[in-house]
Design an enzyme around this catalytic site. Sequence first.
Site: not given
Length: 853
Positions: A253, A159, A139, A141
């Site tokens: 978010d 991540k 995505g 990020m």
Amino acid sequence: MSFDSVSRSDPSDFKLGEWWVRVHRRELERPGETVSVEARSLDVLVCLARHAPAVVPKQRLLEEVWTDSPYVGDDVISHAIWDLRRALGDSAKQPDYIQTVPRKGYRLVAEVLRPQGAALPVEGARIGHYDLGSELGRGSMGVVFGATDRRLGRRVAVKFLAPELTRDPKACRRFEREARLAASLDHPNLGTVHEVGETTQGYKYLVSAFYGGGSLKDLLAAGPPPLEEAVRLVRQLVAGLGAAHRRDVVHRDIKPANLLLDEHGTLKICDFGIAKLLGGTDLTQTGSTLGTPAYKSPEQALGHGVDHRTDLWSVGVVCFELLTGRRPFEGDFEQAVVQSILSEQPRDLEDPERRRIPDDLKSFVLKALAKDPTERFQTAEGMELALEALGSESVKVPRPSGGSQTAQAAAGILAAAVLFLVLWTQRPPTGPETERQDLASARSRSASSFLQEARSTWLQKGNATQALAEVEEDLQRALEKAPDSSEVHAHLSIFYASRYALRHGRRFRRRALDHAESARQADETCAAAFAARAWVAWMDGDRPSEALELAHRAVGLEPTCDEDGLCEFGYYVLGNAYHQNKQLENARKAYLDGIQAGGSGLWCRLKLAQLLEGEGEVEEAGLMYSKLAKDWSENITVLNQYASSLDAREQYKRSGEIYHQAYRVSGEPILLINFGNSHYMLREWDSAREAYHLAIEELEVAGNPTPTPFVSIGDTFLEEGNLSEASPYFQSALKVFDQLEDLGVERRAQRAVCLAKLDRFEEADQEMAALRASRTAFSELLKYEARLHALKSDKEALLDAAARWIDRGGNPSELEDDAAFRWYRSDPEYRSIVRPDLPLVVDVEAAEAHAGL
């Protein structure tokens, strides 16, 4: 083998100028030459490269390199730098690689090759002790991989921050800070963050728990879940947000893709701070959007400032989607969605072809989606209460009218849902923290179990911010279970009285008194209710006789409190009242009685140690503090008071170690200020400033700016006679003072002294005069008056204020640890008041400087 043929695929390797740094081999390599370096030295080089081209303070080197023995001397760091310079052929005077920045730290001046234009790590790569598996998602990020933690043998998610964000130093700093903040949150419905790190190629990554149940986005792809399942998920979402909001953390978010499910179906809120990260960078990407427009609140869509109510709006959107399978606001393109959010009412919740939504559930969703934030739910707790109050029809699937096939289908859905709930509530434990982490279990717990959890947390961790948030959460849960319980209200009254005593705000004063009154109404003999009222009266400072009377009543009712863990607080406040009025034998007896009254007696033990120390029984007090610190090694209240005791005995090196221990245990930024103060008293100005600067960073991250570290940095320069360097920090402190909503008496006094340090004496005098005239003036005001008189060179007034401060039990060291007194430390009259036990040591430089003013 030629240099060009050497493998450069190792993600730990990087290039520094003409040298390749081979991290695993502990070698520096360039054409025709290979040099070995010591392990610690290479770790220092890796740390410098990680932060290049920024200056790396010594304190950060200690924290990142010497994690196993963080309290080492400057000589150890100097040796590592010398070893690196030797290996690199570098010069300290004209460095090509490592520059020493006086009083600040070190930085790399050679270019560090960080191939950020390359692709992110791929499946099969090894990052630290994590082996990357398949890609889970991608995505704005970055990219997420499943991975295996080789050390602990567990599945995790890793991540990686997107390359364009990695190139933005501001985004990287925010990523680290937000990750640390997320890691500090502890709740069964919040995703667990294990670690945040960076590869030597410059890729930021975050390691979190792996949740194998997919996301709500995946769940919704198959259609809306059964009604009771939708409500259950929303309840968990709201509970998790409530825990975050109590720590002043706003997600920004909330959307189905960020709401994951574990293998048992428990909802986990993930990616805290990512929206803030993306929205706070200066990056622009063609065709990209920051977050998903459909879940943005109106104020967020307009780019206005947001608070926790923007999360509650997003809950309304998610709830709407779980109930209907559709979003409340839609459009063919992004701006159309935004316009719909700003100007249109949400789509109709009713869908006759699917199912009927009960009216009270409709009202819940519509209130959550109010465009005006003041018309929404104001807190997650209020939202939880509204969910709990939903009628029985809101959590059952209504039988629709129609043919037998429709009825059979509805019955099948209901049976499946009931089976799911039965399995959910009867599944076996999954770990030692299952009771706390399992929401279904939490709903079945009694008020007394929540009270026990709150007491245990408070005792084990003391007044750490996270601990206080956990304690408050458990006490509020207990109140939900037993709203009329005198015991629950008593615990809340004592808890909020302690928050007021910690000067966390006058709102806690009102809460303490309200719960004390509720406890008294439920039980006229509730000892803790009187103890809380006594505590508030004592802290108010203008009602000593009332505080004493209420404390006596609490103590007189002590036998009725049994084993509720609150027995000692009446004695605690009584002892404080006696202590302040110099009735020391009565104070000692009150503390000893409190220790015998039941429970841990911890708070009375701490006050008794303080009393013994003040009475000169230093050895006995030291032994008591040492034992308490050993028995309560994670209680920052114990550690902080022990370190303060060491400060009073001028054992500043040891106190610095204890403050550092407390900081490592709790992550409380305020302890960095105390740690800096230890260096301040050792006249180690550079180290003190490093600690204060780090405190400023951490407090900024926590959203809790304070002027204290700015003043302290200014004082270090003032101590060195460098007023030009000091003034900007005092100016910065004033800006923070003026941003605070409720300064309170002590903050106003600190601000007056700050004004005086900028030679704004008239304003300082006016502020201090107003404080003296107010009913809320307290004895510690004398300390600040003494500082003000010292800065004005009014020796007679200074000596009078100092004498009165000490006569009222003030700590003499607090007249030593401020630069205001710099010119008086060698004055015989001043020292005869402050430190009559020590021989006079004349600071010729300070005396001459003062004489020349």
